[in-house]
Design a protein around this motif. Structure first.
Motif, PDB file in Angstrom:
ATOM      1  N   MET A 132      46.216  33.519   5.117  1.00  0.00           N
ATOM      2  CA  MET A 132      44.772  33.298   5.181  1.00  0.00           C
ATOM      3  C   MET A 132      44.447  32.340   6.338  1.00  0.00           C
ATOM      4  SD  MET A 132      42.390  31.995   2.094  1.00  0.00           S
ATOM      5  CE  MET A 132      40.709  32.498   1.966  1.00  0.00           C
ATOM      6  N   THR A 133      43.409  32.672   7.079  1.00  0.00           N
ATOM      7  CA  THR A 133      43.041  31.828   8.222  1.00  0.00           C
ATOM      8  C   THR A 133      41.548  31.509   8.201  1.00  0.00           C
ATOM      9  OG1 THR A 133      44.758  32.856   9.564  1.00  0.00           O
ATOM     10  CG2 THR A 133      43.049  31.681  10.755  1.00  0.00           C
ATOM     11  N   TYR A 134      41.245  30.260   8.421  1.00  0.00           N
ATOM     12  CA  TYR A 134      39.845  29.832   8.543  1.00  0.00           C
ATOM     13  C   TYR A 134      39.502  29.599  10.011  1.00  0.00           C
ATOM     14  CZ  TYR A 134      38.922  28.987   3.594  1.00  0.00           C
ATOM     15  OH  TYR A 134      38.688  29.141   2.256  1.00  0.00           O
ATOM     16  N   LEU A 135      38.371  30.133  10.415  1.00  0.00           N
ATOM     17  CA  LEU A 135      37.837  29.802  11.733  1.00  0.00           C
ATOM     18  C   LEU A 135      36.812  28.699  11.511  1.00  0.00           C
ATOM     19  CD1 LEU A 135      37.181  33.394  13.117  1.00  0.00           C
ATOM     20  CD2 LEU A 135      39.063  31.862  13.721  1.00  0.00           C
ATOM     21  N   CYS A 136      36.986  27.580  12.173  1.00  0.00           N
ATOM     22  CA  CYS A 136      36.020  26.485  12.010  1.00  0.00           C
ATOM     23  C   CYS A 136      35.181  26.379  13.283  1.00  0.00           C
ATOM     24  CB  CYS A 136      36.753  25.172  11.733  1.00  0.00           C
ATOM     25  SG  CYS A 136      35.618  23.804  11.398  1.00  0.00           S
ATOM     26  N   TYR A 137      33.911  26.753  13.161  1.00  0.00           N
ATOM     27  CA  TYR A 137      32.996  26.725  14.311  1.00  0.00           C
ATOM     28  C   TYR A 137      32.385  25.336  14.432  1.00  0.00           C
ATOM     29  CZ  TYR A 137      33.532  31.747  14.112  1.00  0.00           C
ATOM     30  OH  TYR A 137      34.063  33.018  14.114  1.00  0.00           O
ATOM     31  N   VAL A 138      32.467  24.766  15.632  1.00  0.00           N
ATOM     32  CA  VAL A 138      32.091  23.362  15.814  1.00  0.00           C
ATOM     33  C   VAL A 138      30.961  23.223  16.829  1.00  0.00           C
ATOM     34  CG1 VAL A 138      32.968  21.086  16.493  1.00  0.00           C
ATOM     35  CG2 VAL A 138      34.493  22.693  15.345  1.00  0.00           C
ATOM     36  N   ASP A 139      29.968  22.422  16.469  1.00  0.00           N
ATOM     37  CA  ASP A 139      28.923  22.093  17.452  1.00  0.00           C
ATOM     38  C   ASP A 139      28.359  20.711  17.145  1.00  0.00           C
ATOM     39  OD1 ASP A 139      27.412  22.360  19.716  1.00  0.00           O
ATOM     40  OD2 ASP A 139      26.166  23.993  18.985  1.00  0.00           O
ATOM     41  N   GLU A 140      27.661  20.155  18.118  1.00  0.00           N
ATOM     42  CA  GLU A 140      27.169  18.789  17.983  1.00  0.00           C
ATOM     43  C   GLU A 140      25.659  18.742  18.066  1.00  0.00           C
ATOM     44  OE1 GLU A 140      29.465  17.695  21.488  1.00  0.00           O
ATOM     45  OE2 GLU A 140      27.590  17.294  22.547  1.00  0.00           O
ATOM     46  N   SER A 141      25.104  17.594  17.640  1.00  0.00           N
ATOM     47  CA  SER A 141      23.670  17.356  17.801  1.00  0.00           C
ATOM     48  C   SER A 141      23.483  15.895  18.172  1.00  0.00           C
ATOM     49  CB  SER A 141      22.928  17.685  16.501  1.00  0.00           C
ATOM     50  OG  SER A 141      21.537  17.556  16.692  1.00  0.00           O
ATOM     51  N   HIS A 183      21.545   8.875  16.297  1.00  0.00           N
ATOM     52  CA  HIS A 183      22.789   9.379  15.715  1.00  0.00           C
ATOM     53  C   HIS A 183      23.458  10.433  16.600  1.00  0.00           C
ATOM     54  CE1 HIS A 183      21.352   7.472  12.069  1.00  0.00           C
ATOM     55  NE2 HIS A 183      22.510   7.722  11.491  1.00  0.00           N
ATOM     56  N   PHE A 184      24.761  10.521  16.424  1.00  0.00           N
ATOM     57  CA  PHE A 184      25.511  11.638  16.996  1.00  0.00           C
ATOM     58  C   PHE A 184      26.170  12.364  15.828  1.00  0.00           C
ATOM     59  CE2 PHE A 184      29.570  13.424  18.546  1.00  0.00           C
ATOM     60  CZ  PHE A 184      29.052  14.336  19.445  1.00  0.00           C
ATOM     61  N   VAL A 185      26.000  13.691  15.797  1.00  0.00           N
ATOM     62  CA  VAL A 185      26.557  14.475  14.687  1.00  0.00           C
ATOM     63  C   VAL A 185      27.475  15.564  15.240  1.00  0.00           C
ATOM     64  CG1 VAL A 185      26.026  16.025  12.763  1.00  0.00           C
ATOM     65  CG2 VAL A 185      24.507  14.099  13.247  1.00  0.00           C
ATOM     66  N   LEU A 186      28.667  15.660  14.653  1.00  0.00           N
ATOM     67  CA  LEU A 186      29.556  16.775  14.964  1.00  0.00           C
ATOM     68  C   LEU A 186      29.787  17.515  13.649  1.00  0.00           C
ATOM     69  CD1 LEU A 186      31.158  17.858  17.459  1.00  0.00           C
ATOM     70  CD2 LEU A 186      33.171  16.752  16.482  1.00  0.00           C
ATOM     71  N   ALA A 187      29.513  18.808  13.640  1.00  0.00           N
ATOM     72  CA  ALA A 187      29.665  19.576  12.404  1.00  0.00           C
ATOM     73  C   ALA A 187      30.560  20.782  12.637  1.00  0.00           C
ATOM     74  CB  ALA A 187      28.300  20.048  11.897  1.00  0.00           C
ATOM     75  N   GLY A 188      31.333  21.122  11.612  1.00  0.00           N
ATOM     76  CA  GLY A 188      32.194  22.308  11.671  1.00  0.00           C
ATOM     77  C   GLY A 188      31.928  23.187  10.459  1.00  0.00           C
ATOM     78  N   LEU A 189      31.671  24.464  10.707  1.00  0.00           N
ATOM     79  CA  LEU A 189      31.449  25.407   9.613  1.00  0.00           C
ATOM     80  C   LEU A 189      32.649  26.357   9.596  1.00  0.00           C
ATOM     81  CD1 LEU A 189      29.405  26.414   7.447  1.00  0.00           C
ATOM     82  CD2 LEU A 189      28.532  27.986   9.194  1.00  0.00           C
ATOM     83  N   ALA A 190      33.434  26.275   8.497  1.00  0.00           N
ATOM     84  CA  ALA A 190      34.664  27.071   8.428  1.00  0.00           C
ATOM     85  C   ALA A 190      34.457  28.307   7.567  1.00  0.00           C
ATOM     86  CB  ALA A 190      35.798  26.224   7.859  1.00  0.00           C
ATOM     87  N   ILE A 191      34.942  29.431   8.091  1.00  0.00           N
ATOM     88  CA  ILE A 191      34.790  30.726   7.418  1.00  0.00           C
ATOM     89  C   ILE A 191      36.138  31.439   7.417  1.00  0.00           C
ATOM     90  CG2 ILE A 191      33.730  33.016   7.699  1.00  0.00           C
ATOM     91  CD1 ILE A 191      31.318  31.598   8.861  1.00  0.00           C
ATOM     92  N   PHE A 245      32.346  31.138   0.235  1.00  0.00           N
ATOM     93  CA  PHE A 245      33.615  31.157   0.979  1.00  0.00           C
ATOM     94  C   PHE A 245      33.593  30.202   2.175  1.00  0.00           C
ATOM     95  CE2 PHE A 245      30.822  34.674   2.244  1.00  0.00           C
ATOM     96  CZ  PHE A 245      30.649  34.415   3.592  1.00  0.00           C
ATOM     97  N   ALA A 246      32.428  29.679   2.532  1.00  0.00           N
ATOM     98  CA  ALA A 246      32.308  28.826   3.729  1.00  0.00           C
ATOM     99  C   ALA A 246      32.416  27.350   3.348  1.00  0.00           C
ATOM    100  CB  ALA A 246      30.982  29.090   4.414  1.00  0.00           C
ATOM    101  N   VAL A 247      32.934  26.551   4.265  1.00  0.00           N
ATOM    102  CA  VAL A 247      33.107  25.130   3.995  1.00  0.00           C
ATOM    103  C   VAL A 247      32.578  24.317   5.176  1.00  0.00           C
ATOM    104  CG1 VAL A 247      34.737  23.369   3.207  1.00  0.00           C
ATOM    105  CG2 VAL A 247      35.257  25.770   2.835  1.00  0.00           C
ATOM    106  N   LEU A 248      31.795  23.286   4.844  1.00  0.00           N
ATOM    107  CA  LEU A 248      31.178  22.467   5.889  1.00  0.00           C
ATOM    108  C   LEU A 248      31.890  21.120   6.012  1.00  0.00           C
ATOM    109  CD1 LEU A 248      28.685  22.029   7.846  1.00  0.00           C
ATOM    110  CD2 LEU A 248      27.490  21.065   5.872  1.00  0.00           C
ATOM    111  N   PHE A 249      32.164  20.739   7.254  1.00  0.00           N
ATOM    112  CA  PHE A 249      32.746  19.429   7.568  1.00  0.00           C
ATOM    113  C   PHE A 249      31.838  18.759   8.587  1.00  0.00           C
ATOM    114  CE2 PHE A 249      36.013  22.571   6.772  1.00  0.00           C
ATOM    115  CZ  PHE A 249      36.749  21.975   5.766  1.00  0.00           C
ATOM    116  N   PHE A 250      31.671  17.461   8.486  1.00  0.00           N
ATOM    117  CA  PHE A 250      30.876  16.804   9.534  1.00  0.00           C
ATOM    118  C   PHE A 250      31.085  15.300   9.553  1.00  0.00           C
ATOM    119  CE2 PHE A 250      28.177  16.873   5.759  1.00  0.00           C
ATOM    120  CZ  PHE A 250      27.651  15.596   5.720  1.00  0.00           C
ATOM    121  N   GLU A 251      30.735  14.731  10.687  1.00  0.00           N
ATOM    122  CA  GLU A 251      30.712  13.277  10.843  1.00  0.00           C
ATOM    123  C   GLU A 251      29.379  12.957  11.531  1.00  0.00           C
ATOM    124  OE1 GLU A 251      32.638  10.905   9.830  1.00  0.00           O
ATOM    125  OE2 GLU A 251      32.771   9.286  11.294  1.00  0.00           O
ATOM    126  N   ALA A 252      28.554  12.127  10.869  1.00  0.00           N
ATOM    127  CA  ALA A 252      27.256  11.722  11.427  1.00  0.00           C
ATOM    128  C   ALA A 252      27.336  10.229  11.713  1.00  0.00           C
ATOM    129  CB  ALA A 252      26.141  12.016  10.428  1.00  0.00           C
TER     130      ALA A 252
END
Ligand SMILES: [Zn+2]
Length: 310
Positions: A1-10, A21-29, A142-149
């Motif tokens: 099983m493999t998760y692709l974690c899509y990452v972008d910032e705001s 603030h600086f936010v980096l978020a990753g949405l894994a699918i 099935f999706a998982v959110l990761f982030f640092e704000a």
């Protein structure tokens, strides 16, 4: 099983920059669910005649002043609205080009280019499409959110030995790795897919190589493979979904706006706290790096024992 974690910032990692603030978020699918996820977003975009365009949340949600100046704008058909905005903008550019300073015309041209794909929609419709997408993501079990704000004023680069951008990336990588490693029965692997930005591409690649060699401060990196894949966010829709997540998080920590973040927080990686006597869920996947006594929903979900101690 493999998760692709899509990452972008705001927001910008510079201090003071234009955001608090600086936010980096990753949405894994999971890669097996990608088609289903992509189709669901396409179905929403089709309703708004946006299926061929980029979903850029910040530009979608802005006010477009000319829409208020065109008589009867809301009652027009989408084609008529597009034509009316096009005419208005062309005459506005001509007017601005007659000014002494070239700046206003340049600025307007830039704004027009960023918003051109969305001029057939009213502001309410543009808001509705973003909310609908956030609710759709919310339903993806099935999706998982990761982030640092990161609250930039609270951040001490000397103490952490990292810049704001580096700290956010290290945290995100650690949290994604810990999520992948938690499942011991199946070999679960991950890959980071990152919005391409020349200044960070090189640095994040270097950092990832170091992590593969010696781990992050918090985790050995065994499950995330490769250095991040950098893609053009204009073309890669799931990176645009990560952009929506990071935007929603930043608007919440900076302005207290809850409409978009509420559904999205449901996807934050969450575990049962084993140390707690009563069943307690801890949203380990996302953190607000801010003052000690912050009582925002992110802080409470990340450290729920603080509320219980009261
Ligand atoms: Zn907080």
């Amino acid at each position: 099983m493999t998760y692709l974690c899509y990452v972008d910032e705001s927001g910008t990692p510079d201090v003071p920059g234009t955001s608090s603030h600086f936010v980096l978020a990753g949405l894994a699918i999971p890669i097996e669910r990608w088609q289903e996820a992509d189709r669901a977003i396409t179905a929403i975009l089709q309703k708004y005649d946006l299926e061929d365009g980029e979903v850029h949340t910040a530009w979608l949600l802005r006010g477009y002043p000319e829409q208020g100046k065109i008589a009867g704008f809301e009652a027009m058909s989408r084609l008529e609205r597009r034509a009316a905005v096009h005419r208005y903008r062309a005459s506005e550019l001509l007017r601005l080009r007659k000014m002494k300073s070239p700046k206003p015309a340049r600025q307007a041209k830039k704004t027009y280019a960023h918003t051109e794909e969305y001029t057939h929609l009213t502001r309410d419709e543009r808001r509705a499409v973003v909310v609908e997408i956030a609710q759709c993501i919310s339903g993806w079990d099935f999706a998982v959110l990761f982030f640092e704000a990161i609250d930039k004023l609270h951040f001490d680069p000397i103490k952490t030995g990292r810049s704001i951008g580096e700290q956010a990336f290290e945290q995100l990588v650690s949290r994604f790795e810990q999520f992948l490693a938690r499942n011991n029965e199946l070999p679960v692997h991950g890959l980071l897919v990152h919005d391409n930005n020349h200044t960070i591409a090189k640095r994040h690649t270097q950092m990832m190589r170091e992590f593969h060699k010696q781990g992050t401060l918090w985790a050995r990196i065994d499950r995330i493979n490769e250095t991040p894949m950098f893609v053009d966010s204009k073309l890669t829709r799931m990176v645009q979904m990560a952009d929506l997540c990071s935007y929603a998080i930043r608007r919440y920590v900076e302005n207290g706006e809850t409409e978009l973040i509420k559904p999205l927080l449901a996807r934050t990686d969450t575990v049962n706290d084993r140390k707690s006597a009563t069943p307690t869920l801890v949203a380990v996947g996302g953190r607000h790096f801010a003052k000690m006594n912050c009582e925002c929903e992110i802080c409470i979900a990340h450290t729920p024992w603080r509320k219980q101690a009261k």
